[in-house]
Design an enzyme around this catalytic site. Structure first.
Site, PDB file in Angstrom:
ATOM      1  N   CYS A 107       0.836  -1.205   0.000  1.00  0.00           N
ATOM      2  CA  CYS A 107       0.000   0.000   0.000  1.00  0.00           C
ATOM      3  C   CYS A 107       0.871   1.256   0.000  1.00  0.00           C
ATOM      4  CB  CYS A 107      -0.907  -0.042   1.229  1.00  0.00           C
ATOM      5  SG  CYS A 107      -1.884   1.438   1.455  1.00  0.00           S
ATOM      6  N   CYS A 116      -0.342   4.046   2.262  1.00  0.00           N
ATOM      7  CA  CYS A 116      -0.049   3.827   3.682  1.00  0.00           C
ATOM      8  C   CYS A 116       1.425   4.073   3.988  1.00  0.00           C
ATOM      9  CB  CYS A 116      -0.358   2.385   4.086  1.00  0.00           C
ATOM     10  SG  CYS A 116      -1.950   1.785   3.532  1.00  0.00           S
ATOM     11  N   ASP A 117       2.298   3.600   3.115  1.00  0.00           N
ATOM     12  CA  ASP A 117       3.709   3.477   3.492  1.00  0.00           C
ATOM     13  C   ASP A 117       4.681   4.333   2.686  1.00  0.00           C
ATOM     14  OD1 ASP A 117       2.943   1.626   5.395  1.00  0.00           O
ATOM     15  OD2 ASP A 117       3.180  -0.076   4.038  1.00  0.00           O
TER      16      ASP A 117
HETATM   17  C1  LIG Z   1       0.679  -4.776   5.247  1.00  0.00           C
HETATM   18  C2  LIG Z   1      -0.471  -3.793   5.225  1.00  0.00           C
HETATM   19  C3  LIG Z   1      -0.292  -2.530   5.761  1.00  0.00           C
HETATM   20  C4  LIG Z   1      -1.344  -1.610   5.747  1.00  0.00           C
HETATM   21  N1  LIG Z   1      -1.122  -0.389   6.283  1.00  0.00           N
HETATM   22  C5  LIG Z   1      -2.137   0.502   6.341  1.00  0.00           C
HETATM   23  C6  LIG Z   1      -1.958   1.780   6.925  1.00  0.00           C
HETATM   24  O1  LIG Z   1      -0.854   2.144   7.374  1.00  0.00           O
HETATM   25  N2  LIG Z   1      -3.025   2.622   6.953  1.00  0.00           N
HETATM   26  C7  LIG Z   1      -4.240   2.285   6.436  1.00  0.00           C
HETATM   27  O2  LIG Z   1      -5.177   3.088   6.516  1.00  0.00           O
HETATM   28  N3  LIG Z   1      -4.431   1.082   5.867  1.00  0.00           N
HETATM   29  C8  LIG Z   1      -3.420   0.187   5.801  1.00  0.00           C
HETATM   30  N4  LIG Z   1      -3.614  -1.024   5.205  1.00  0.00           N
HETATM   31  C9  LIG Z   1      -4.935  -1.325   4.652  1.00  0.00           C
HETATM   32  C10 LIG Z   1      -5.876  -1.726   5.806  1.00  0.00           C
HETATM   33  O3  LIG Z   1      -5.246  -2.719   6.561  1.00  0.00           O
HETATM   34  C11 LIG Z   1      -7.200  -2.247   5.264  1.00  0.00           C
HETATM   35  O4  LIG Z   1      -7.758  -1.290   4.395  1.00  0.00           O
HETATM   36  C12 LIG Z   1      -8.165  -2.525   6.417  1.00  0.00           C
HETATM   37  O5  LIG Z   1      -7.596  -3.414   7.337  1.00  0.00           O
HETATM   38  C13 LIG Z   1      -9.474  -3.101   5.897  1.00  0.00           C
HETATM   39  O6  LIG Z   1     -10.283  -3.365   6.996  1.00  0.00           O
HETATM   40  P1  LIG Z   1     -11.457  -4.453   6.946  1.00  0.00           P
HETATM   41  O7  LIG Z   1     -12.052  -4.454   8.288  1.00  0.00           O
HETATM   42  O8  LIG Z   1     -12.331  -4.212   5.789  1.00  0.00           O
HETATM   43  O9  LIG Z   1     -10.743  -5.831   6.626  1.00  0.00           O
HETATM   44  P2  LIG Z   1      -9.516  -6.599   7.283  1.00  0.00           P
HETATM   45  O10 LIG Z   1      -8.645  -5.738   8.096  1.00  0.00           O
HETATM   46  O11 LIG Z   1      -8.911  -7.345   6.139  1.00  0.00           O
HETATM   47  O12 LIG Z   1     -10.219  -7.629   8.247  1.00  0.00           O
HETATM   48  C14 LIG Z   1     -10.981  -8.682   7.747  1.00  0.00           C
HETATM   49  C15 LIG Z   1     -11.392  -9.552   8.875  1.00  0.00           C
HETATM   50  O13 LIG Z   1     -12.247 -10.591   8.423  1.00  0.00           O
HETATM   51  C16 LIG Z   1     -11.944 -11.758   9.131  1.00  0.00           C
HETATM   52  N5  LIG Z   1     -12.475 -12.903   8.387  1.00  0.00           N
HETATM   53  C17 LIG Z   1     -12.318 -13.229   7.095  1.00  0.00           C
HETATM   54  N6  LIG Z   1     -12.976 -14.366   6.823  1.00  0.00           N
HETATM   55  C18 LIG Z   1     -13.573 -14.749   7.987  1.00  0.00           C
HETATM   56  C19 LIG Z   1     -14.401 -15.855   8.366  1.00  0.00           C
HETATM   57  N7  LIG Z   1     -14.751 -16.799   7.497  1.00  0.00           N
HETATM   58  N8  LIG Z   1     -14.813 -15.926   9.656  1.00  0.00           N
HETATM   59  C20 LIG Z   1     -14.472 -14.988  10.563  1.00  0.00           C
HETATM   60  N9  LIG Z   1     -13.710 -13.902  10.240  1.00  0.00           N
HETATM   61  C21 LIG Z   1     -13.262 -13.818   8.979  1.00  0.00           C
HETATM   62  C22 LIG Z   1     -10.444 -11.718   9.271  1.00  0.00           C
HETATM   63  O14 LIG Z   1     -10.065 -12.516  10.355  1.00  0.00           O
HETATM   64  C23 LIG Z   1     -10.247 -10.240   9.600  1.00  0.00           C
HETATM   65  O15 LIG Z   1     -10.423 -10.040  10.969  1.00  0.00           O
HETATM   66  C24 LIG Z   1      -2.592  -1.960   5.185  1.00  0.00           C
HETATM   67  C25 LIG Z   1      -2.770  -3.238   4.653  1.00  0.00           C
HETATM   68  C26 LIG Z   1      -1.727  -4.148   4.656  1.00  0.00           C
HETATM   69  C27 LIG Z   1      -1.939  -5.523   4.085  1.00  0.00           C
END
Ligand SMILES: Cc1cc2nc3c(=O)[nH]c(=O)nc-3n(C[C@H](O)[C@H](O)[C@H](O)COP(=O)(O)OP(=O)(O)OC[C@H]3O[C@@H](n4cnc5c(N)ncnc54)[C@H](O)[C@@H]3O)c2cc1C
Length: 334
Positions: A141, A144-145
């Protein structure tokens, strides 16, 4: 399987514990909806558990470590009474008024509303060193970084529009951005290609794939292979941005809900309402564009408010559907 006797119907079950799921849980717990959160058995906390400093989530002027931010969100949801379970949802039946959610422990939960907050997985290269150096030079990302790579030589892998966008964005910080692409031609749209090629900080290396990421605690070198000749080579960089796409985590429900052409969960306009009544989506699973922690959290808030209104409008009053003495979170016939 120990199927739960259908003697309790919950208001809402949230599947997922990233910023979207936990924000939805905070709002719904504070609205007395007693949400159950299935966090995922090994991935609780979502994508930010895999990173180090998060500097763009408002409220933390000095930044915060990704796992600390997610722990805070979990604690905040617990504080208001969210029932947080470190389990997977393994099966969902969503096309009926009372939905069924089977957990990894074999329990079957019944709920009027479900929030799908399962996120979206960034595609990985799957090469040695990539996982180990994630957050230490390997990133998915640029938004982000990128800021961490001022005046550095970095590489971007990918050939689509998002790779070009990442590369262009990174030129604001880096001194040199090398785009590595497996083929001779880019998949990106012509306008993005033209912009990237016109930028003097960007150079392209064609017919090249990364076979290893090297570095002692931080990326210092990529081992490359020519996809035509097989010839190995090395590139000294301090950052690697992997921009080869992402897969919304929809496997569990994609046959029951409408998806968009991008593979994300379809929702009605700016709401979180999916194509099925009582089923809501939040976060990256519905977002082909922004995919940030703060947008996911905002989307979780939207879902919570939508669920609250939907439950208020759909509390069964019909004696034929629910006995008059039953209320939400109490026994009802299915
Ligand atoms: C390495 C990295 C660094 C990042 N750094 C930043 C940053 O600095 N700033 C920023 O704003 N964004 C950052 N991002 C992006 C950010 O992490 C995502 O946009 C954000 O986490 C999305 O949130 P979400 O809740 O939609 O999904 P996610 O964070 O992906 O969470 C999804 C959840 O669903 C759960 N899940 C999936 N399938 C199941 C199932 N069958 N049963 C139960 N639970 C399930 C998983 O366990 C997880 O808890 C980064 C991403 C990555 C990969």
């Amino acid at each position: 399987m120990t199927e739960q006797t259908p003697d309790q119907v919950h208001d809402v079950v949230i599947v997922g514990s990233g910023p979207a799921g936990y924000t939805a849980a905070v709002y719904m717990a504070r609205a007395n909806l007693n949400p159950i959160v299935l966090t995922g058995s090994v991935t609780a906390g979502g994508e930010l558990m895999n990173t180090t400093d998060v500097e763009n989530f408002p409220g933390f002027p000095e930044g915060i470590m990704g796992p600390d931010l997610m722990m805070n969100m979990e604690q905040q949801a617990r504080r208001f009474g969210a029932d947080i379970r470190h389990e997977d949802a393994t099966e969902l039946i969503l096309d009926r008024p009372i939905k069924q959610i089977t957990t990894g422990a074999g329990e079957v939960l019944h709920s009027r509303a479900v929030v799908l907050a399962t996120g979206s997985a960034y595609r990985e290269l799957g090469v040695p060193g990539e996982k180990e150096l994630s957050g230490h030079g390997v990133s998915w990302c640029a938004t982000c970084d990128g800021f961490f790579f001022r005046e550095q030589n970095i590489a971007v892998v990918g050939g689509g529009d998002s790779a070009m966008e990442e590369a262009l964005f990174l030129t604001k910080f880096a001194s040199q951005v090398t785009v590595l692409h497996r083929r001779e031609e880019l998949r990106a749209s012509q306008i993005m290609v033209d912009r990237a090629k016109a930028n003097e900080k960007i150079t392209f290396v064609w017919n090249t794939e990364v076979t290893e990421v090297q570095g002692e605690g931080k990326v210092s070198r990529l081992i490359l292979r020519d996809t035509v000749t097989g010839e190995p080579s090395a590139l000294d960089v301090t950052g690697l941005f992997v921009a080869i796409g992402h897969d919304p985590r929809t496997a569990l429900f994609k046959d029951q809900l409408t998806l968009t052409a991008d593979g994300t969960a379809w929702v009605d306009g700016r709401s979180s309402r999916t194509s099925l009544p009582g089923v809501f989506a939040a976060g990256d699973v519905l977002d082909p564009t922004y995919r940030q922690a703060i947008t996911a959290a905002g989307s979780g808030c939207v879902a919570a408010l939508d669920v609250e209104h939907w439950l208020a409008d759909n509390v069964p009053t019909d004696a034929a559907e629910v006995p008059s003495e039953t209320t939400l979170n109490s026994p009802v016939p299915l």
